[in-house]
Design an enzyme around this catalytic site. Structure first.
Site, PDB file in Angstrom:
ATOM      1  N   GLU A  29     -38.258  29.092   3.819  1.00 60.92           N
ATOM      2  CA  GLU A  29     -37.995  27.808   4.468  1.00 60.92           C
ATOM      3  C   GLU A  29     -39.280  27.204   5.038  1.00 60.92           C
ATOM      4  O   GLU A  29     -39.537  26.009   4.883  1.00 60.92           O
ATOM      5  CB  GLU A  29     -36.937  27.964   5.548  1.00 60.92           C
ATOM      6  CG  GLU A  29     -35.573  28.289   4.976  1.00 60.92           C
ATOM      7  CD  GLU A  29     -34.474  28.443   6.026  1.00 60.92           C
ATOM      8  OE1 GLU A  29     -34.700  28.076   7.199  1.00 60.92           O
ATOM      9  OE2 GLU A  29     -33.374  28.906   5.659  1.00 60.92           O
ATOM     10  N   ASN A  64     -21.515  37.756  10.793  1.00 60.33           N
ATOM     11  CA  ASN A  64     -21.430  36.529  10.004  1.00 60.33           C
ATOM     12  C   ASN A  64     -20.963  36.868   8.590  1.00 60.33           C
ATOM     13  O   ASN A  64     -21.649  37.593   7.876  1.00 60.33           O
ATOM     14  CB  ASN A  64     -22.810  35.857   9.975  1.00 60.33           C
ATOM     15  CG  ASN A  64     -22.859  34.611   9.141  1.00 60.33           C
ATOM     16  OD1 ASN A  64     -21.852  34.108   8.650  1.00 60.33           O
ATOM     17  ND2 ASN A  64     -24.062  34.093   8.969  1.00 60.33           N
ATOM     18  N   TYR A 105     -31.319  33.999  20.475  1.00 59.82           N
ATOM     19  CA  TYR A 105     -29.934  34.341  20.811  1.00 59.82           C
ATOM     20  C   TYR A 105     -29.550  33.676  22.133  1.00 59.82           C
ATOM     21  O   TYR A 105     -28.456  33.149  22.280  1.00 59.82           O
ATOM     22  CB  TYR A 105     -29.768  35.864  20.904  1.00 59.82           C
ATOM     23  CG  TYR A 105     -30.015  36.587  19.596  1.00 59.82           C
ATOM     24  CD1 TYR A 105     -29.018  36.661  18.624  1.00 59.82           C
ATOM     25  CD2 TYR A 105     -31.239  37.187  19.329  1.00 59.82           C
ATOM     26  CE1 TYR A 105     -29.243  37.326  17.426  1.00 59.82           C
ATOM     27  CE2 TYR A 105     -31.467  37.845  18.124  1.00 59.82           C
ATOM     28  CZ  TYR A 105     -30.469  37.918  17.181  1.00 59.82           C
ATOM     29  OH  TYR A 105     -30.696  38.557  15.985  1.00 59.82           O
ATOM     30  N   CYS A 112     -27.691  32.704   9.853  1.00 63.00           N
ATOM     31  CA  CYS A 112     -27.957  33.584  10.986  1.00 63.00           C
ATOM     32  C   CYS A 112     -29.383  34.141  10.944  1.00 63.00           C
ATOM     33  O   CYS A 112     -29.890  34.606  11.957  1.00 63.00           O
ATOM     34  CB  CYS A 112     -26.932  34.713  11.052  1.00 63.00           C
ATOM     35  SG  CYS A 112     -26.793  35.684   9.540  1.00 63.00           S
ATOM     36  N   HIS A 113     -30.048  34.055   9.782  1.00 67.59           N
ATOM     37  CA  HIS A 113     -31.441  34.510   9.704  1.00 67.59           C
ATOM     38  C   HIS A 113     -32.356  33.648  10.575  1.00 67.59           C
ATOM     39  O   HIS A 113     -33.458  34.071  10.904  1.00 67.59           O
ATOM     40  CB  HIS A 113     -31.930  34.511   8.247  1.00 67.59           C
ATOM     41  CG  HIS A 113     -31.911  33.170   7.583  1.00 67.59           C
ATOM     42  ND1 HIS A 113     -30.772  32.668   6.976  1.00 67.59           N
ATOM     43  CD2 HIS A 113     -32.874  32.226   7.438  1.00 67.59           C
ATOM     44  CE1 HIS A 113     -31.047  31.475   6.472  1.00 67.59           C
ATOM     45  NE2 HIS A 113     -32.313  31.180   6.742  1.00 67.59           N
TER      46      HIS A 113
END
Length: 186
Positions: free
Chosen positions: A178, A143, A120, A151-152
């Site tokens: 991912e 979001n 952040y 945003c993850h």
């Protein structure tokens, strides 16, 4: 003389994904919302209709061409993402849902690479507002189109997950998907 704001016709559909059903909502200008089942789809639709002065429609017989195209494109790309065939999204997002500093944060999320994370604090710094760490958190929490605007990928400075509208288990599953895809591709 001010132009009247037209009401938005909002089309919606649900899709099945490895992280559970997702609600997709679109206007003629693009994607408006992606919601997780834990958020309560009926509640989300009611809130959107009031917030965007929208008229909710659904089903192929009532969808306008722009909404149908936006929903179809988003559904295909999300499916590709979960099948490890897509690392970035090319989906139109209705500009009415990305406003102010929150919108700046949400647009910035696409600069965090697939399989990468940023804190952040890093996002606040990159946006030129190093003292706005909490505002970055709010931007992520609000979001409107998670997964598409990733945003993850934003975590706490100590590496902990932080929060996620879909729940921390889903956030971790997205990050793992991912990371595994990067390992398999490498």
């Amino acid at each position: 003389m001010a132009r009247p704001t037209p009401s938005r016709e909002l089309a919606h559909t649900t899709i099945d994904t490895p992280v559970g059903p997702l609600l997709l909502v679109a206007s003629g200008q693009g994607l408006v919302q992606i919601s997780f089942e834990c958020e309560g789809f009926d509640e989300v639709l009611d809130a959107l209709a009031g917030t965007l002065d929208g008229h909710l429609v659904s089903g192929p017989s009532v969808l306008g061409a722009p909404q149908e195209a936006a929903l179809g494109q988003a559904a295909r790309q999300i499916d590709q993402y979960f099948h490890r065939a897509r690392t970035a999204f090319e989906v139109a997002i209705d500009p009415l849902v990305l406003v102010g500093f929150r919108g700046d944060v949400q647009r910035h999320l696409t600069t965090i690479g697939y399989g990468q994370t940023a804190s952040y604090a890093q996002v606040a710094e990159e946006l030129g507002r190093p003292g706005a760490v909490r505002a970055v958190g709010t931007g992520c929490a609000t979001n409107p189109v998670p997964i598409v605007l990733p945003c993850h990928r934003v975590v706490r400075s100590d590496g902990a997950l932080g929060g996620y509208r879909g729940g921390l288990e889903i956030k971790q599953r997205l990050l793992d998907l991912e990371a595994q895809n990067l390992v398999a591709a490498g």
